[in-house]
Every structure is written in structure tokens, then in C-alpha cells.
Design a protein around this motif. Structure first.
Motif, mmCIF file in Angstrom:
data_model
loop_
_atom_site.group_PDB
_atom_site.id
_atom_site.type_symbol
_atom_site.label_atom_id
_atom_site.label_comp_id
_atom_site.label_asym_id
_atom_site.label_seq_id
_atom_site.Cartn_x
_atom_site.Cartn_y
_atom_site.Cartn_z
ATOM 1 N N SER B 15 0.889 -1.199 -0.074
ATOM 2 C CA SER B 15 -0.030 -0.246 0.037
ATOM 3 C C SER B 15 0.629 1.271 0.049
ATOM 4 O O SER B 15 2.126 1.162 0.073
ATOM 5 C CB SER B 15 -1.013 0.019 1.195
ATOM 6 O OG SER B 15 -0.119 0.186 2.347
ATOM 7 N N LYS B 16 0.257 2.444 -0.046
ATOM 8 C CA LYS B 16 0.841 3.823 -0.200
ATOM 9 C C LYS B 16 1.707 3.901 0.977
ATOM 10 O O LYS B 16 2.533 4.956 1.180
ATOM 11 C CB LYS B 16 0.002 4.886 -0.414
ATOM 12 C CG LYS B 16 -0.700 4.776 -2.097
ATOM 13 C CD LYS B 16 -1.810 5.837 -1.681
ATOM 14 C CE LYS B 16 -2.773 5.590 -2.956
ATOM 15 N NZ LYS B 16 -3.992 6.565 -2.739
ATOM 16 N N ALA B 48 -0.502 -3.748 -6.282
ATOM 17 C CA ALA B 48 -0.850 -2.717 -5.201
ATOM 18 C C ALA B 48 -1.933 -3.282 -4.179
ATOM 19 O O ALA B 48 -2.654 -4.094 -4.555
ATOM 20 C CB ALA B 48 -1.527 -1.498 -5.920
ATOM 21 N N SER B 49 -1.801 -2.793 -2.787
ATOM 22 C CA SER B 49 -2.678 -3.149 -2.021
ATOM 23 C C SER B 49 -3.362 -1.637 -1.557
ATOM 24 O O SER B 49 -2.733 -0.786 -1.296
ATOM 25 C CB SER B 49 -2.143 -4.021 -0.811
ATOM 26 O OG SER B 49 -2.759 -4.147 0.204
ATOM 27 N N ARG B 50 -4.804 -2.025 -0.918
ATOM 28 C CA ARG B 50 -5.397 -1.137 -0.565
ATOM 29 C C ARG B 50 -5.074 -0.518 0.801
ATOM 30 O O ARG B 50 -4.882 0.551 1.153
ATOM 31 C CB ARG B 50 -7.064 -1.060 -0.424
ATOM 32 C CG ARG B 50 -7.380 -0.715 -1.743
ATOM 33 C CD ARG B 50 -9.036 -1.180 -1.918
ATOM 34 N NE ARG B 50 -9.547 -1.111 -3.115
ATOM 35 C CZ ARG B 50 -10.478 -0.339 -3.560
ATOM 36 N NH1 ARG B 50 -11.168 0.508 -2.695
ATOM 37 N NH2 ARG B 50 -10.906 -0.567 -4.546
ATOM 38 N N THR B 51 -4.602 -1.755 1.607
ATOM 39 C CA THR B 51 -4.199 -1.378 2.880
ATOM 40 C C THR B 51 -3.001 -2.324 3.298
ATOM 41 O O THR B 51 -3.135 -3.322 2.805
ATOM 42 C CB THR B 51 -5.178 -1.705 3.767
ATOM 43 O OG1 THR B 51 -5.821 -2.922 3.826
ATOM 44 C CG2 THR B 51 -6.584 -0.513 3.936
#
Lengths: 257, 257
Positions: B15-16, B48-51
Motif C-alpha cells: 500500500s501507499k 498494489a494493496s489498498r491497505t
């Protein structure tokens, strides 16, 4: 590349949103895919996830010595080939996103997918081209380089060029595109070639074969010769319908963007 | 079981929250572990992962024909053995959770971990007992059944009993427990045997060997004989220090609970 898948392991991260029936349905889909591709589900793990669903699949396969194909084997004058057609998965995604944005806030909404089954399926249910590997073997063709097109044709071509230390010329009018993809690009007022070059998620095979295999590979169903390999100094170019040349850039799919 | 790990594939969902330096540090840890265990990192994927962060690792290994050990091979009169000690990872988790709850809301807080390094390490940095597999091979011992203890000794013993169609007796005073684990259980006023039987995350090896290997296995460092295999009808029991018998229940770790 050019091997045979044998086993998969499947690891899941599951959140509270899912019930046991959801997982049973998911596993029956996995089993169906295993049956179709002739692979066994041999292991994996299940964990809790805070949000959503995480799926990680590892595929283990076998390749014969001398028949395994890398990205690094492309030679000058080799022919560049792709299987199937390109850009459809990307246009399927555009369609899904359009219908989703229309759907927002509406109560009784039926998305308009009629006549667009192909591009939707390309986005939602990609297939691995195991059949192409078998066809090539039957035809006695051993590709010099091979990879799958997941990030877009342009990006993958540049990978092969770099690893093989060569350049390439591909021809716009040779790129295989399905008519549904073309119709959808027209509706969205999008550049069709850009979708085919950079759309990604096609999961078709990109490979190079020696020039001497020209007749054999041209006769094969579902394979298109789209260009040829050059010296590295000549760079990577798309030759347009008008004869103009545009340098290929890796605008491939980046999942972290 | 009883094979050798050879390769791993590593798939990440990021995630970001994470920057490139975080990932570099993570990969250097993976590389260190690969070096220690003598395995190669041969592939994987990054999404990519959201969380948060999702890590999925698949390990591929080799086993010699006739030396691969399953859960189903335990025979009556076999000895039940475990490597290392049990319950420490669970007590490490209790400690971490206590310090975290004290930390809540406080500004300048230094958690109190002195003298508790071992149980923390057992929770945070478990090691695969590749060394035990090598020791057994050197000693000429081929276990009849084997599995790793990730869900707790009781749960794993019941797995082996079921798969091998046998029963088992293990002895409370034979279960290997580190003194830090015992001290921590005392502090938390927890039952030490329960922690060892059901704590989980120990990643030690549980295996059975023929009775004739008694002297060999007893002489091995870091391995403890904790009981023996019985007829299935006799069930799965823990024999207490007082001679009383308690049926083993699978209260093992369930990540979805």
C-alpha cells in the motif's frame, strides 16, 4: 517460457465480508481452471485479512532442457509474433468503469453489456495460451525469445530488446485487434493502437522465431507476424500505416501508479 | 516433510504507506534468510494493496524417493519427538500485547523487554528447523511421520493420529519449555502447559520414530522424546505430573477466529 504448468499452490487472505459459501464457489472455480489446464492444486495457506480478499497463486512447471525459452534469445532478422488479439482487456475495463460510474447512485440499473461479451471476458477471465505452446511444439518451431503480454505489447517488446540486445520494428497494420475492441475505442474516442500497445492484461504470447520459420508460423492459426528484430542501434519502432515511424515507449501497466 | 527447500517465490501487495526504502530493507531481510537457508529467490509478483502489506511466499523443495515423510506413517509403539521448546512464541505475543496496551496514549514510552529477548525472537523471527532434518539424516533416522508445529502441539498431534489412524500418549513432564516461557506464564498467571500445547507459532518439528531408534534419538541435541504412539482406540491423551490423563483437544490457532 515454453514449459508446461504442473502444479499450483493457492494462498488466501480472507476478510469477514466473505462467508463459507463464497469460498466454496471460489474454490470450485479454481478447480475448474485446474481441470482445464491440467494442473493440480497441491498446497497453500489461508489467513485472515483485515479488508477484502487477497489471492496469491504460484504455478510450478516443467520445461525440457534446450526447449526453455528466455527473453534474451532474440536475434537480428527474427520474426516477431503475437498470439490472439490485443487491447480487448483494456477496452473491457473502460466499459466496466463507464457502467460503474453511471450506476453510481442509481437504484434499478442494468448495465449495458450486450454485444460486448468478448471484451468483458478478456478483462474478467483471461486465459493462459498453453495451446499456443503446444501448437508451436507440434509445428516444430522453437521460439528464440518469449514472454507473455501482461503490461502491454510496447513494454514487453522493450524488455525483449533490452535482454536480447537487439531492436525491433513492428507494423501498425499487422497488430491483431478484435472488431469489438475497435468499436469500443471508437465509442470512447480513444486511440486504438495505443490501447493495443499499452493496454495490458492481454495475457497473449509475444515471441520471436527465426526467419526460416516464416512459412510455418504464418500458416498457424491464431498467430500473427507483426514485425522483425533489428540491430540494437536501430531502436524500437512502430511503423504506422502512413510509413511514419514512432519510437516505442514503455507506458505499460504499473499496478502501483 | 524431510525434504530440502530449494527455491522461493515472493509475492507482495504493497500500500501507499510504504516507501521504496522500506521495500529495499524488506528484500535485504529476505535475501539474508535465503542465504542462511540456502534457497534462491526465483520469482514472484508485486501488486498494489489498498491497505497494509500482504506477503505470500511459496517454497519449492526436493525430497528423495523413499525419504519423504508424511503425516500418515506413525505406527503403534513409535516414539513421539519434538525439536526445540514450545510455548515461547505464544508468551512472546502476550508480552507484546501487554506492552502495546500500556503504550496506548502514552507519549514517551519504552517497552520493557529486557531479559525477554528469547520469547520475543520466537514470536517475531521463527526459524525453520532445517538443521534437525540434516541431523536426523546423519544419525540414520527416518521418521515415520512428521509435521511442523504451527497451530500448537495438541492440534498437530491429533492431525498425525487421524492421518495415521493411531492414538497417542504424551507426558507433561517431558514437554520441553524454556525458562523464559515459564517465567512469563507465571507473571501472566497463565497455565504453562496450555501455552505449550495450544500456543502455536512455534515452528518446531513434531515427528515419530520407530522404538528401535530410542537410543539414537535420545542422544540427539535439541530433540526430546515426549511420548509414544498407541492404538487408535486409546485416543489422544496428555499424562499429567500426577499421573492423571487429560484428552488432547485441538484448540490450535485459527487465523480466522
Amino acid at each position: 517460457m515454453n514449459g508446461r504448468p504442473k502444479q499450483i499452490t493457492l494462498s488466501l487472505g480472507v476478510s469477514k465480508r466473505f462467508c463459507i459459501e463464497d469460498l466454496e464457489e471460489f474454490y470450485s472455480g479454481v478447480q475448474l481452471a485446474c481441470d482445464i489446464y491440467g494442473v493440480d492444486l497441491v498446497g497453500g495457506d489461508t489467513s485472515a485479512s483485515r479488508t477484502g480478499l487477497t489471492i496469491s497463486i504460484t504455478c510450478i512447471g516443467e520445461g525440457e532442457k534446450g526447449k526453455v525459452v528466455y527473453r534474451s534469445g532474440a536475434k537480428e532478422t527474427d520474426l516477431i509474433c503475437v498470439s490472439g488479439d490485443l487491447g480487448a482487456a483494456y477496452m473491457g475495463l473502460q466499459l466496466l468503469e463507464r457502467e460503474k460510474s453511471i450506476f453510481k447512485g442509481e437504484k434499478d440499473f442494468t448495465p449495458d453489456f450486450s454485444g460486448k461479451e468478448y471484451i468483458l471476458e478478456r478483462q474478467l477471465k483471461p486465459e493462459a495460451r498453453k495451446d499456443i505452446v503446444e501448437q508451436l511444439d507440434k509445428a516444430g518451431i522453437l521460439p528464440t525469445a518469449m514472454m507473455d503480454i501482461s503490461d502491454g505489447l510496447a513494454s514487453e517488446l522493450i524488455h525483449i530488446s533490452k535482454e536480447s540486445n537487439v531492436g525491433c520494428r513492428i507494423y501498425e497494420d499487422r497488430i491483431p485487434i478484435d472488431y469489438q475492441t475497435a468499436v469500443m475505442a471508437e465509442q470512447f474516442n480513444m486511440n486504438l493502437v495505443t490501447a493495443a500497445l499499452n493496454g495490458g492484461e492481454d495475457y497473449e504470447l509475444l515471441f520471436t522465431v527465426p526467419l526460416t520459420d516464416h512459412d510455418k508460423v504464418s500458416a498457424m492459426k491464431g498467430i500473427k507476424v507483426i514485425g522483425h528484430v533489428t540491430k540494437a542501434e536501430l531502436g524500437n519502432y512502430l511503423v504506422g500505416r502512413d510509413g511514419g515511424e514512432v519510437e516505442l515507449k514503455a507506458q505499460g501497466w504499473n499496478s502501483l501508479r
